[in-house]
Design a protein around this motif. Structure first.
Motif, short mmCIF file in Angstrom:
data_model
loop_
_atom_site.label_atom_id
_atom_site.label_comp_id
_atom_site.label_asym_id
_atom_site.label_seq_id
_atom_site.Cartn_x
_atom_site.Cartn_y
_atom_site.Cartn_z
N PRO A 19 0.82 -1.15 -0.16
CA PRO A 19 -0.12 0.06 0.02
C PRO A 19 0.74 1.23 0.19
O PRO A 19 0.45 2.24 -0.56
CB PRO A 19 -0.72 -0.07 1.28
CG PRO A 19 -0.97 -1.51 1.71
CD PRO A 19 0.38 -2.19 0.87
N ALA A 20 1.78 1.21 0.78
CA ALA A 20 2.79 2.54 0.76
C ALA A 20 3.39 2.87 -0.56
O ALA A 20 3.85 3.93 -0.75
CB ALA A 20 3.88 2.39 1.99
N SER A 21 3.44 1.92 -1.58
CA SER A 21 4.23 2.06 -2.79
C SER A 21 3.18 2.20 -3.80
O SER A 21 3.46 2.57 -4.81
CB SER A 21 4.93 0.65 -3.11
OG SER A 21 5.93 0.48 -2.07
N VAL A 22 1.93 2.31 -3.56
CA VAL A 22 1.00 2.52 -4.50
C VAL A 22 1.07 3.72 -5.06
O VAL A 22 1.11 3.82 -6.74
CB VAL A 22 -0.45 2.01 -4.12
CG1 VAL A 22 -1.47 2.57 -5.39
CG2 VAL A 22 -0.66 0.58 -3.89
N PRO A 23 1.16 4.96 -4.45
CA PRO A 23 1.22 6.21 -5.21
C PRO A 23 2.33 6.13 -6.35
O PRO A 23 2.21 6.79 -7.43
CB PRO A 23 1.50 7.26 -4.18
CG PRO A 23 0.90 6.57 -3.05
CD PRO A 23 1.19 5.15 -3.18
N LEU A 24 3.62 5.74 -5.83
CA LEU A 24 4.83 5.90 -6.83
C LEU A 24 4.71 4.81 -7.90
O LEU A 24 5.00 5.27 -8.84
CB LEU A 24 5.71 5.58 -6.08
CG LEU A 24 7.30 5.18 -6.77
CD1 LEU A 24 7.62 6.78 -7.48
CD2 LEU A 24 8.40 4.78 -5.90
N TYR A 25 4.15 3.60 -7.81
CA TYR A 25 3.87 2.74 -8.86
C TYR A 25 2.74 3.29 -9.75
O TYR A 25 2.92 3.27 -11.01
CB TYR A 25 3.07 1.56 -8.22
CG TYR A 25 2.79 0.52 -9.39
CD1 TYR A 25 3.71 -0.24 -9.76
CD2 TYR A 25 1.46 0.33 -9.42
CE1 TYR A 25 3.17 -1.35 -10.70
CE2 TYR A 25 1.16 -0.80 -10.49
CZ TYR A 25 1.95 -1.41 -11.17
OH TYR A 25 1.71 -2.21 -12.05
N VAL A 26 1.61 4.05 -9.20
CA VAL A 26 0.72 4.60 -10.03
C VAL A 26 1.17 5.70 -11.04
O VAL A 26 0.97 5.48 -12.18
CB VAL A 26 -0.67 4.99 -9.34
CG1 VAL A 26 -1.49 5.84 -10.11
CG2 VAL A 26 -1.47 3.71 -8.48
N GLU A 27 1.99 6.76 -10.34
CA GLU A 27 2.42 7.62 -11.27
C GLU A 27 3.50 7.21 -12.34
O GLU A 27 3.46 7.69 -13.40
CB GLU A 27 3.32 8.44 -10.25
CG GLU A 27 2.18 9.40 -9.58
CD GLU A 27 1.03 10.06 -10.54
OE1 GLU A 27 1.47 10.90 -11.31
OE2 GLU A 27 -0.14 10.20 -10.22
N ALA A 28 4.25 5.97 -11.87
CA ALA A 28 5.25 5.48 -12.96
C ALA A 28 4.55 4.93 -14.22
O ALA A 28 4.73 4.96 -15.45
CB ALA A 28 6.13 4.53 -12.46
N VAL A 29 3.40 4.09 -13.65
CA VAL A 29 2.73 3.30 -15.07
C VAL A 29 1.84 4.47 -15.61
O VAL A 29 1.84 4.45 -16.99
CB VAL A 29 1.51 2.43 -14.32
CG1 VAL A 29 0.77 1.93 -15.29
CG2 VAL A 29 2.38 1.29 -13.55
N LYS A 30 1.30 5.58 -15.24
CA LYS A 30 0.81 6.42 -15.89
C LYS A 30 1.55 7.31 -16.92
O LYS A 30 1.23 7.67 -18.00
CB LYS A 30 -0.14 7.44 -15.05
CG LYS A 30 -1.29 7.06 -14.56
CD LYS A 30 -1.84 8.05 -13.27
CE LYS A 30 -3.26 7.74 -12.80
NZ LYS A 30 -3.66 8.73 -11.86
N ALA A 31 2.74 7.60 -16.29
CA ALA A 31 4.05 8.26 -17.10
C ALA A 31 4.18 7.30 -18.15
O ALA A 31 4.38 7.72 -19.44
CB ALA A 31 5.00 8.39 -16.19
N LEU A 32 4.43 5.83 -18.17
CA LEU A 32 4.60 4.90 -19.17
C LEU A 32 3.38 5.21 -20.15
O LEU A 32 3.62 5.17 -21.48
CB LEU A 32 4.69 3.78 -18.67
CG LEU A 32 5.20 2.58 -19.64
CD1 LEU A 32 6.23 2.84 -20.47
CD2 LEU A 32 5.23 1.29 -18.76
N ALA A 33 2.19 5.17 -19.73
CA ALA A 33 1.03 5.34 -20.73
C ALA A 33 1.12 6.44 -21.45
O ALA A 33 0.70 6.70 -22.66
CB ALA A 33 -0.10 5.29 -19.96
N ARG A 34 1.49 7.37 -20.69
CA ARG A 34 1.41 8.81 -21.44
C ARG A 34 2.66 8.76 -22.53
O ARG A 34 2.56 9.37 -23.69
CB ARG A 34 1.88 9.96 -20.65
CG ARG A 34 0.57 10.49 -19.71
CD ARG A 34 0.84 11.64 -19.16
NE ARG A 34 1.86 11.63 -18.05
CZ ARG A 34 1.87 11.29 -16.73
NH1 ARG A 34 0.62 10.90 -16.46
NH2 ARG A 34 2.84 11.45 -16.05
N GLU A 35 3.61 8.19 -22.39
CA GLU A 35 4.92 8.14 -23.42
C GLU A 35 4.38 7.17 -24.53
O GLU A 35 4.71 7.50 -25.82
CB GLU A 35 6.02 7.32 -22.68
CG GLU A 35 6.89 8.33 -21.88
CD GLU A 35 7.73 9.19 -22.80
OE1 GLU A 35 8.16 9.17 -24.03
OE2 GLU A 35 7.44 10.66 -22.27
#
Length: 57
Positions: free
Chosen positions: A37-53
């Motif tokens: 749970p503590a890593s979810v915000p970082l994981y989500v931002e990384a995955v969203k950045a990959l999607a935008r790229e």
């Protein structure tokens, strides 16, 4: 018994599929299913950045 999904190469995912993965991680934030749970915000931002790229092409 549950069926396992086939592993896919990272570059085979579309931008939309990646964004859906990020959304599922957000929805399951409290479960700790994908990541702790503590890593979810970082994981989500990384995955969203990959999607935008990926969407930019």
């Amino acid at each position: 018994m549950t069926a396992k999904t086939q592993l896919r190469p990272v570059d085979s995912y579309t931008a939309q599929e990646i964004m859906e993965i990020a959304q599922r991680a957000e929805w399951r934030r409290g479960d700790g299913f994908l990541v702790p749970p503590a890593s979810v915000p970082l994981y989500v931002e990384a995955v969203k950045a990959l999607a935008r790229e990926r969407a930019r092409g």
